[in-house]
Design a protein around this motif. Structure first.
Motif, short mmCIF file in Angstrom:
data_model
loop_
_atom_site.label_atom_id
_atom_site.label_comp_id
_atom_site.label_asym_id
_atom_site.label_seq_id
_atom_site.Cartn_x
_atom_site.Cartn_y
_atom_site.Cartn_z
N GLY A 143 0.82 -1.21 0.00
CA GLY A 143 0.00 0.00 0.00
C GLY A 143 0.85 1.26 0.00
O GLY A 143 0.56 2.22 -0.72
N LEU A 144 1.92 1.25 0.80
CA LEU A 144 2.82 2.41 0.83
C LEU A 144 3.49 2.61 -0.53
O LEU A 144 3.63 3.74 -1.00
CB LEU A 144 3.88 2.23 1.92
CG LEU A 144 3.40 2.33 3.36
CD1 LEU A 144 4.51 1.95 4.32
CD2 LEU A 144 2.89 3.72 3.66
N GLU B 84 2.32 1.77 -3.46
CA GLU B 84 1.33 2.32 -4.39
C GLU B 84 1.14 3.81 -4.16
O GLU B 84 1.05 4.59 -5.12
CB GLU B 84 0.01 1.58 -4.24
CG GLU B 84 0.05 0.16 -4.77
CD GLU B 84 -1.20 -0.65 -4.44
OE1 GLU B 84 -2.14 -0.10 -3.79
OE2 GLU B 84 -1.25 -1.83 -4.82
N ASP B 85 1.09 4.22 -2.89
CA ASP B 85 0.93 5.64 -2.57
C ASP B 85 2.14 6.44 -3.06
O ASP B 85 1.99 7.51 -3.65
CB ASP B 85 0.74 5.81 -1.07
CG ASP B 85 0.47 7.25 -0.68
OD1 ASP B 85 -0.44 7.87 -1.29
OD2 ASP B 85 1.16 7.78 0.21
N LEU B 86 3.33 5.91 -2.83
CA LEU B 86 4.54 6.61 -3.28
C LEU B 86 4.61 6.68 -4.80
O LEU B 86 5.05 7.70 -5.36
CB LEU B 86 5.78 5.92 -2.71
CG LEU B 86 5.99 6.13 -1.21
CD1 LEU B 86 7.06 5.17 -0.69
CD2 LEU B 86 6.35 7.57 -0.89
N GLU B 87 4.18 5.63 -5.49
CA GLU B 87 4.16 5.65 -6.96
C GLU B 87 3.21 6.73 -7.45
O GLU B 87 3.50 7.43 -8.44
CB GLU B 87 3.77 4.28 -7.52
CG GLU B 87 4.80 3.19 -7.30
CD GLU B 87 6.06 3.35 -8.12
OE1 GLU B 87 6.10 4.17 -9.07
OE2 GLU B 87 7.03 2.64 -7.81
N GLU B 88 2.07 6.90 -6.80
CA GLU B 88 1.12 7.95 -7.17
C GLU B 88 1.73 9.33 -6.90
O GLU B 88 1.56 10.26 -7.70
CB GLU B 88 -0.21 7.79 -6.44
CG GLU B 88 -1.19 8.91 -6.70
CD GLU B 88 -1.45 9.22 -8.18
OE1 GLU B 88 -1.60 10.43 -8.50
OE2 GLU B 88 -1.52 8.31 -9.00
N GLN B 89 2.43 9.47 -5.79
CA GLN B 89 3.10 10.74 -5.50
C GLN B 89 4.14 11.07 -6.56
O GLN B 89 4.26 12.22 -6.99
CB GLN B 89 3.75 10.70 -4.11
CG GLN B 89 2.77 10.70 -2.96
CD GLN B 89 3.47 10.59 -1.63
OE1 GLN B 89 4.51 11.20 -1.42
NE2 GLN B 89 2.89 9.82 -0.72
#
Length: 108
Positions: free
Chosen positions: A52-53, A55-60
């Motif tokens: 999950g982290l 995925e969040d970092l990839e979006e950032q």
């Protein structure tokens, strides 16, 4: 906000996200060396949390790339929805901001 300051902010944000991704991927490699029978529910939880982290970092990182593209196009600092100017204070706090605070809150 002037373009040079925007470049500095975006470069710092890119470095932060890339370092966090590298650290996350580095910690996942050690966990991947375990045998399946050695994994417990805590290990599974950590793997799901890391996923999950990541995925969040990839979006950032994608948001930073979109902001860099807007900077190159001369539209950095303008809302992607309304074209309204995003305050410099918001861009200082979140260099990849795509909308004003009010627009972002309306989307939530």
């Amino acid at each position: 906000m002037d373009a040079e300051r925007a470049r500095e902010l975006l470069a710092a944000e890119r470095a932060r996200v890339e370092q966090a991704l590298a650290a996350l991927h580095g910690s996942g490699e050690a966990a991947g060396e375990q045998e399946p029978g050695e994994r417990d529910s805590e290990g599974l939880y950590q793997k799901e949390l890391d996923t999950g982290l990541a995925e969040d970092l990839e979006e950032q990182l994608a948001a930073v790339e979109r902001a860099e593209a807007r900077l190159a196009a001369g539209t950095y600092g303008l809302s992607v929805d309304s074209g309204e100017r995003i305050p410099d204070e918001r861009l200082e706090a979140l260099p990849s901001a795509e909308r004003t605070v009010a627009e972002q809150q309306a989307r939530a």
